[in-house]
Every structure is written in structure tokens, then in C-alpha cells.
Design an enzyme around this catalytic site. Sequence first.
Site, PDB file in Angstrom:
ATOM      1  CB  SER A 106      -0.937  -0.056   1.212  1.00  0.00           C
ATOM      2  OG  SER A 106      -1.931   0.941   1.151  1.00  0.00           O
ATOM      3  CG  HIS A 131      -4.296  -1.694  -2.143  1.00  0.00           C
ATOM      4  ND1 HIS A 131      -4.778  -2.401  -1.065  1.00  0.00           N
ATOM      5  CD2 HIS A 131      -3.714  -0.584  -1.599  1.00  0.00           C
ATOM      6  CE1 HIS A 131      -4.504  -1.761   0.055  1.00  0.00           C
ATOM      7  NE2 HIS A 131      -3.859  -0.661  -0.240  1.00  0.00           N
TER       8      HIS A 131
END
Length: 210
Positions: A106, A131
Site C-alpha cells: 500500500s 492497490h
Amino acid sequence: MKNPVETAMNLVPMVVEQTNRGERAYDIFSRLLKERIIFITGPVEDGMATLVCAQLLFLEAENPKKEIALYINSPGGVVTSGMAIYDTMQFIQPPVSTLCIGQAASMGSLLLCAGHKDMRFATPNARVMVHQPSGGFQGQASDIERHAQDIIKLKRRLNEIYVKHTGQDYDTIERTLDRDHFMTADEAQAFGLVDRVISEREAIEAPRTS
């Protein structure tokens, strides 16, 4: 239940050095900071971001040209906290190298790829995950709509940052980040998140001190 990262930080070993004035003790992270090494470990949040930004600014003040090394092992966290670190990395004068040990997921992956070009590394068994941002909102319908619009703008901005640092086109980034996308160190290199996968220190070029 106590945060395991906080528990581990309470067990930080001390390093004792001999100086002209006698012995001096440092915690291990303060000693490594003298070597211009900063750790991003655990969830990215405001407290951690403040400490990392302060260390980056301190090292810039000490020597505005000498390399700073960021060691990253993070599952990600708060986007705004990560962006504070990212912007500080880009703002300061010293080149910032990044090295993923363990995982960079992330926001951790964004900080990993934001290192100085040709100075972004991962160890062989490191994992990287990218993501799109996520969030949950409640309240009046008009407020929820505004939050949704804002997170879409944030998603677009994060995609643009990945485009800048990986060399991938926007559509590829958007498609890859649509869901949790896990990569090995070699796959992260192929994608442009890191420049090299290294297994020993000699593989990293000497720090830039000019």
C-alpha cells in the site's frame, strides 16, 4: 491487546560507544540515524510520519548532499501520513535511497518507488503489494457523495505518482491497482517499483557524498 510494534520498540537495544568524554549510550535507531539510516516499520500513521519527516529534515540540515537511506518494512496505512513522508522525500536536497526488507504494501510501496532513481532496492524475499485507496464514510448523503468524489481524486493522484516513478502508463497503473496486487522482489523490479534486487551490501553502490 498491545501493539506488537510498540512492544518491540520498548525492547530496543542500547549501543555503548567510547568518546573523548567517556562512554556514551545510544538506542540502536539513534545510532543508525548517525549513519543516515531511517526505518519505516509498521503501519504508516501520523506519529510515525512526523518522526520520519523530522529525521529527513535533520539529516538534510547536517549535510544537504549526502545520501539518506530508508529501510522499509510496512503494511501501509494512512494515505495522508504517507504523502507527508513522500513530499518530504521529494522536497529535501539529499538523494534518498529506499530498501524494502520484509514487505512494502500500500503506502509502503509508494514510498519504496519514490526513492532516488537507481537507488531503489529490495531484498530477494521481500514482498510488495499495490492497490487503490480504500475508505468508509457515514453521514448525510451529500457528505458521503463529497467524500466519494475526494477519494476518487486521491486515487487519481496516487496513480499519477506511480506513473511518474515506475515508467508505466496510466492505464496499466490503474488496472494493476484495481485490486490488491502482490509482487515478488523480481516482479517489483520488472514493474519499475525498484531498480535492483540485492542480496548483499556490496551490490549497493557507495553512498553519494559529493
